[in-house]
Write an enzyme that holds these catalytic residues in place. Structure first.
Site, PDB file in Angstrom:
ATOM      1  N   ARG A 222       6.059   4.791  -7.469  1.00  0.00           N
ATOM      2  CA  ARG A 222       6.349   6.212  -7.303  1.00  0.00           C
ATOM      3  C   ARG A 222       7.763   6.385  -6.751  1.00  0.00           C
ATOM      4  O   ARG A 222       8.231   5.581  -5.932  1.00  0.00           O
ATOM      5  CB  ARG A 222       5.363   6.851  -6.327  1.00  0.00           C
ATOM      6  CG  ARG A 222       4.023   7.183  -6.932  1.00  0.00           C
ATOM      7  CD  ARG A 222       4.123   8.350  -7.921  1.00  0.00           C
ATOM      8  NE  ARG A 222       2.838   8.707  -8.503  1.00  0.00           N
ATOM      9  CZ  ARG A 222       2.394   8.313  -9.700  1.00  0.00           C
ATOM     10  NH1 ARG A 222       3.121   7.522 -10.461  1.00  0.00           N
ATOM     11  NH2 ARG A 222       1.234   8.716 -10.160  1.00  0.00           N
ATOM     12  N   HIS A 270       9.887   8.056 -16.383  1.00  0.00           N
ATOM     13  CA  HIS A 270       8.468   8.005 -15.978  1.00  0.00           C
ATOM     14  C   HIS A 270       7.555   7.893 -17.206  1.00  0.00           C
ATOM     15  O   HIS A 270       6.657   8.716 -17.424  1.00  0.00           O
ATOM     16  CB  HIS A 270       8.102   9.250 -15.145  1.00  0.00           C
ATOM     17  CG  HIS A 270       6.834   9.077 -14.360  1.00  0.00           C
ATOM     18  ND1 HIS A 270       6.635   9.591 -13.109  1.00  0.00           N
ATOM     19  CD2 HIS A 270       5.693   8.414 -14.650  1.00  0.00           C
ATOM     20  CE1 HIS A 270       5.430   9.272 -12.673  1.00  0.00           C
ATOM     21  NE2 HIS A 270       4.829   8.543 -13.606  1.00  0.00           N
TER      22      HIS A 270
HETATM   23  P1  NDP Z   1      -4.851   0.649  -7.208  1.00  0.00           P
HETATM   24  O1  NDP Z   1      -5.300   1.586  -6.152  1.00  0.00           O
HETATM   25  O2  NDP Z   1      -5.859   0.051  -8.123  1.00  0.00           O
HETATM   26  O3  NDP Z   1      -4.044  -0.568  -6.540  1.00  0.00           O
HETATM   27  C1  NDP Z   1      -3.187  -0.383  -5.474  1.00  0.00           C
HETATM   28  C2  NDP Z   1      -2.762  -1.734  -4.938  1.00  0.00           C
HETATM   29  O4  NDP Z   1      -1.772  -1.545  -3.925  1.00  0.00           O
HETATM   30  C3  NDP Z   1      -3.905  -2.504  -4.276  1.00  0.00           C
HETATM   31  O5  NDP Z   1      -3.809  -3.864  -4.571  1.00  0.00           O
HETATM   32  C4  NDP Z   1      -3.663  -2.274  -2.783  1.00  0.00           C
HETATM   33  O6  NDP Z   1      -4.140  -3.334  -1.943  1.00  0.00           O
HETATM   34  C5  NDP Z   1      -2.154  -2.248  -2.748  1.00  0.00           C
HETATM   35  N1  NDP Z   1      -1.665  -1.549  -1.564  1.00  0.00           N
HETATM   36  C6  NDP Z   1      -1.810  -0.242  -1.236  1.00  0.00           C
HETATM   37  N2  NDP Z   1      -1.218   0.030  -0.049  1.00  0.00           N
HETATM   38  C7  NDP Z   1      -0.669  -1.135   0.374  1.00  0.00           C
HETATM   39  C8  NDP Z   1       0.073  -1.510   1.507  1.00  0.00           C
HETATM   40  N3  NDP Z   1       0.386  -0.628   2.460  1.00  0.00           N
HETATM   41  N4  NDP Z   1       0.459  -2.806   1.622  1.00  0.00           N
HETATM   42  C9  NDP Z   1       0.146  -3.709   0.673  1.00  0.00           C
HETATM   43  N5  NDP Z   1      -0.558  -3.407  -0.456  1.00  0.00           N
HETATM   44  C10 NDP Z   1      -0.959  -2.135  -0.599  1.00  0.00           C
HETATM   45  O7  NDP Z   1      -3.731   1.422  -8.051  1.00  0.00           O
HETATM   46  P2  NDP Z   1      -3.317   1.226  -9.589  1.00  0.00           P
HETATM   47  O8  NDP Z   1      -3.057  -0.224  -9.823  1.00  0.00           O
HETATM   48  O9  NDP Z   1      -4.263   1.898 -10.494  1.00  0.00           O
HETATM   49  O10 NDP Z   1      -1.946   2.061  -9.645  1.00  0.00           O
HETATM   50  C11 NDP Z   1      -0.870   1.745  -8.799  1.00  0.00           C
HETATM   51  C12 NDP Z   1       0.194   2.821  -8.865  1.00  0.00           C
HETATM   52  O11 NDP Z   1       0.940   2.728 -10.072  1.00  0.00           O
HETATM   53  C13 NDP Z   1      -0.302   4.271  -8.898  1.00  0.00           C
HETATM   54  O12 NDP Z   1      -0.703   4.710  -7.605  1.00  0.00           O
HETATM   55  C14 NDP Z   1       0.930   5.001  -9.384  1.00  0.00           C
HETATM   56  O13 NDP Z   1       1.744   5.316  -8.272  1.00  0.00           O
HETATM   57  C15 NDP Z   1       1.646   3.954 -10.238  1.00  0.00           C
HETATM   58  N6  NDP Z   1       1.610   4.332 -11.663  1.00  0.00           N
HETATM   59  C16 NDP Z   1       2.808   4.538 -12.296  1.00  0.00           C
HETATM   60  C17 NDP Z   1       2.830   4.878 -13.629  1.00  0.00           C
HETATM   61  C18 NDP Z   1       4.123   5.019 -14.359  1.00  0.00           C
HETATM   62  O14 NDP Z   1       4.113   5.436 -15.521  1.00  0.00           O
HETATM   63  N7  NDP Z   1       5.234   4.648 -13.767  1.00  0.00           N
HETATM   64  C19 NDP Z   1       1.595   5.068 -14.396  1.00  0.00           C
HETATM   65  C20 NDP Z   1       0.415   4.794 -13.646  1.00  0.00           C
HETATM   66  C21 NDP Z   1       0.429   4.448 -12.314  1.00  0.00           C
HETATM   67  P3  NDP Z   1      -5.722  -3.685  -1.864  1.00  0.00           P
HETATM   68  O15 NDP Z   1      -6.084  -4.235  -3.215  1.00  0.00           O
HETATM   69  O16 NDP Z   1      -5.808  -4.702  -0.808  1.00  0.00           O
HETATM   70  O17 NDP Z   1      -6.430  -2.388  -1.557  1.00  0.00           O
HETATM   71  C1  OXD Z   2       0.008   8.253 -13.472  1.00  0.00           C
HETATM   72  C2  OXD Z   2       1.393   8.361 -13.890  1.00  0.00           C
HETATM   73  O1  OXD Z   2      -0.252   8.230 -12.269  1.00  0.00           O
HETATM   74  O2  OXD Z   2       1.626   8.808 -15.010  1.00  0.00           O
HETATM   75  O3  OXD Z   2      -0.868   8.159 -14.349  1.00  0.00           O
HETATM   76  O4  OXD Z   2       2.306   7.976 -13.155  1.00  0.00           O
END
Ligand code: NDP
Ligand code: OXD
Length: 307
Positions: A222, A270
Site C-alpha cells: 500500500r 496500482h
Molecule cells: P494477508 O492478510 O493474507 O497477509 C498479510 C501478511 O502480512 C501476513 O503474513 C501477516 O503475518 C503479515 N503481517 C501483517 N502485519 C505485519 C507486521 N506488522 N509485521 C510482520 N508481518 C506482518 O494479506 P494478503 O496477502 O491477501 O494481501 C496483502 C496486501 O497486498 C493487501 O493488504 C494489500 O495491501 C496488498 N494488495 C495489493 C494489490 C495491488 O494491486 N498492488 C492487490 C491486492 C493486495 P501473519 O501471517 O503472521 O499474520
Molecule cells: C486490492 C487492491 O486490495 O486492488 O484488491 O489493491
C-alpha cells in the site's frame, strides 16, 4: 440472500448476470438502488455507505479487494464480520506481476533499458537465480502464492511475517526481532504487507540501510508504507539499484513527481493485481454459504491486529 453491491458499476453488471446463473435465489441490488434497507443481508463494497445503521439485518461486510484498511471501523457495528477478498484471479495476477518484476530486476532490465536509451551495447555478468536472495515481507494469501514460483525458478527465498511460517524452500523470519536478519539477506525485497499502524511508513531510510548495497525493491503493498523521498535518496546514493513501485500515496501521483521519470524506477498505476469478476463472485458466494452453514469464512479481518 439479499446482497447490496456498491462499487464499480461495470463489475456490478457482470455480477448481476452471473449471479442469476450461479445463485438464482439471491436478490442482487446495486447502489444506490438499495430497496428495503432492513432486508439487506450482505454488503459488498470498497467504501460502504456512510450510515450503515439503516441496514438493520446486515450480517457481513465484504471488501471487493484484498485490502480492508479503507474501512472506518469505528463507524461499523463492533461485531459485524468484515471480510477481505481472497480469490484465485486476484492471486494469479499478483503472482504474474511479482514474478515479472523479480525476473526483470534479476536480469537487470532497468540497467539495460537505460543503456538502450543511451545506445550502449554492453553486457554485464549474469548472476544465477540460486545466488539471488529474494525476501517477501508479508507471507499471507498473496505472499505465500508469489513465493512458490520464485522457489521453482531457483531463487534463494525468505519470508518475513508476524508469525513464523513453514513453506518448502523458504526461510522464515518473524516479528520485529528478526527483521534485520531478513533484510540483510534480501537482494530483492518485495513488500506485500497490509497497511496497518505497524506497517505505515515501514519502507524508509532505516530499512533500506539494512539491505545489501545495490538491492532492489518491489512495492506492491500500500502507498502509505513507502517514504518516497527516502526511496529516491537510496536510489540516488546507490544503496538501492532499482525499484518497481505499483502503489503510491497519493494515487495518482502529481504530474511533477520524480517517480515518473527516475531512470531506476518502474512505476505502474496500482495494477499489480485486480479481483476478476467471475472468480471473485464465486469466492464471495462460497464465503456466504460457509457463513450460512455456520462455518468460518476465508479472510475475516481481525480488527485488533488491523488486517
Ligand atoms: P494477508 O492478510 O493474507 O497477509 C498479510 C501478511 O502480512 C501476513 O503474513 C501477516 O503475518 C503479515 N503481517 C501483517 N502485519 C505485519 C507486521 N506488522 N509485521 C510482520 N508481518 C506482518 O494479506 P494478503 O496477502 O491477501 O494481501 C496483502 C496486501 O497486498 C493487501 O493488504 C494489500 O495491501 C496488498 N494488495 C495489493 C494489490 C495491488 O494491486 N498492488 C492487490 C491486492 C493486495 P501473519 O501471517 O503472521 O499474520
Ligand atoms: C486490492 C487492491 O486490495 O486492488 O484488491 O489493491
Amino acid at each position: 440472500m439479499n446482497i447490496l453491491y456498491k462499487s464499480e458499476p461495470e463489475r456490478g453488471r457482470i455480477w448481476a448476470a452471473l449471479l442469476a446463473e450461479l445463485a438464482p435465489e439471491a436478490v442482487f441490488r446495486q447502489w444506490p438502488d438499495i430497496g428495503e434497507a432492513a432486508e439487506i443481508d450482505y454488503l459488498v463494497a470498497w467504501q460502504p455507505p456512510e450510515d450503515v445503521s439503516v441496514f438493520t439485518g446486515l450480517k457481513a461486510l465484504f471488501s471487493v479487494g484484498a485490502g480492508a484498511e479503507q474501512f472506518d471501523y469505528a463507524a461499523l457495528p463492533p461485531d459485524l464480520p468484515v471480510v477481505r477478498m481472497i480469490e484465485p484471479g486476484l492471486t494469479s495476477g499478483m503472482v504474474e506481476y511479482v514474478t515479472f518484476a523479480v525476473l526483470g530486476l534479476h536480469r537487470e532490465m532497468p540497467r539495460y533499458l537505460q543503456q538502450q536509451r543511451n545506445r550502449r551495447w554492453l553486457a554485464h555478468p549474469a548472476m544465477p537465480a540460486a545466488k539471488r536472495r529474494v525476501g517477501v515481507m508479508g507471507v499471507g494469501a498473496l505472499g505465500e502464492a508469489v513465493l512458490k514460483p520464485l522457489v521453482q525458478l531457483g531463487f534463494d527465498c525468505a519470508g518475513w511475517s508476524r508469525t513464523a511460517k513453514h513453506i518448502a524452500g523458504v526461510a522464515s523470519f518473524a516479528g520485529a526481532a528478526q527483521l534485520g536478519a531478513f533484510l540483510a539477506r534480501s537482494d530483492i525485497l518485495i513488500c506485500l504487507l497490509p497497511l496497518t499502524a505497524a506497517t505505515e511508513g515501514i519502507l524508509n531510510a532505516e530499512l533500506f540501510s539494512q539491505l545489501p548495497t545495490g538491492a532492489s525493491l518491489i512495492q506492491v503493498g500500500r502507498g502509505k508504507q513507502l517514504n518516497h523521498q527516502h526511496l529516491l535518496n537510496a536510489l540516488d546514493s546507490g544503496q538501492l539499484a532499482a525499484a518497481v513501485v505499483d502503489v503510491t500515496e497519493p494515487e495518482p501521483l502529481p504530474e511533477d513527481h520524480p517517480f515518473w521519470h527516475h531512470p531506476a524506477l518502474w512505476l505502474t498505476p496500482h495494477i499489480a493485481s485486480q479481483a476478476q469478476p467471475e472468480s471473485a463472485l464465486r469466492a464471495l458466494l462460497e464465503n456466504i454459504r460457509r457463513f450460512e452453514r455456520g462455518e468460518p469464512m476465508h479472510g475475516v479481518v481481525e480488527r485488533e491486529r488491523g488486517y
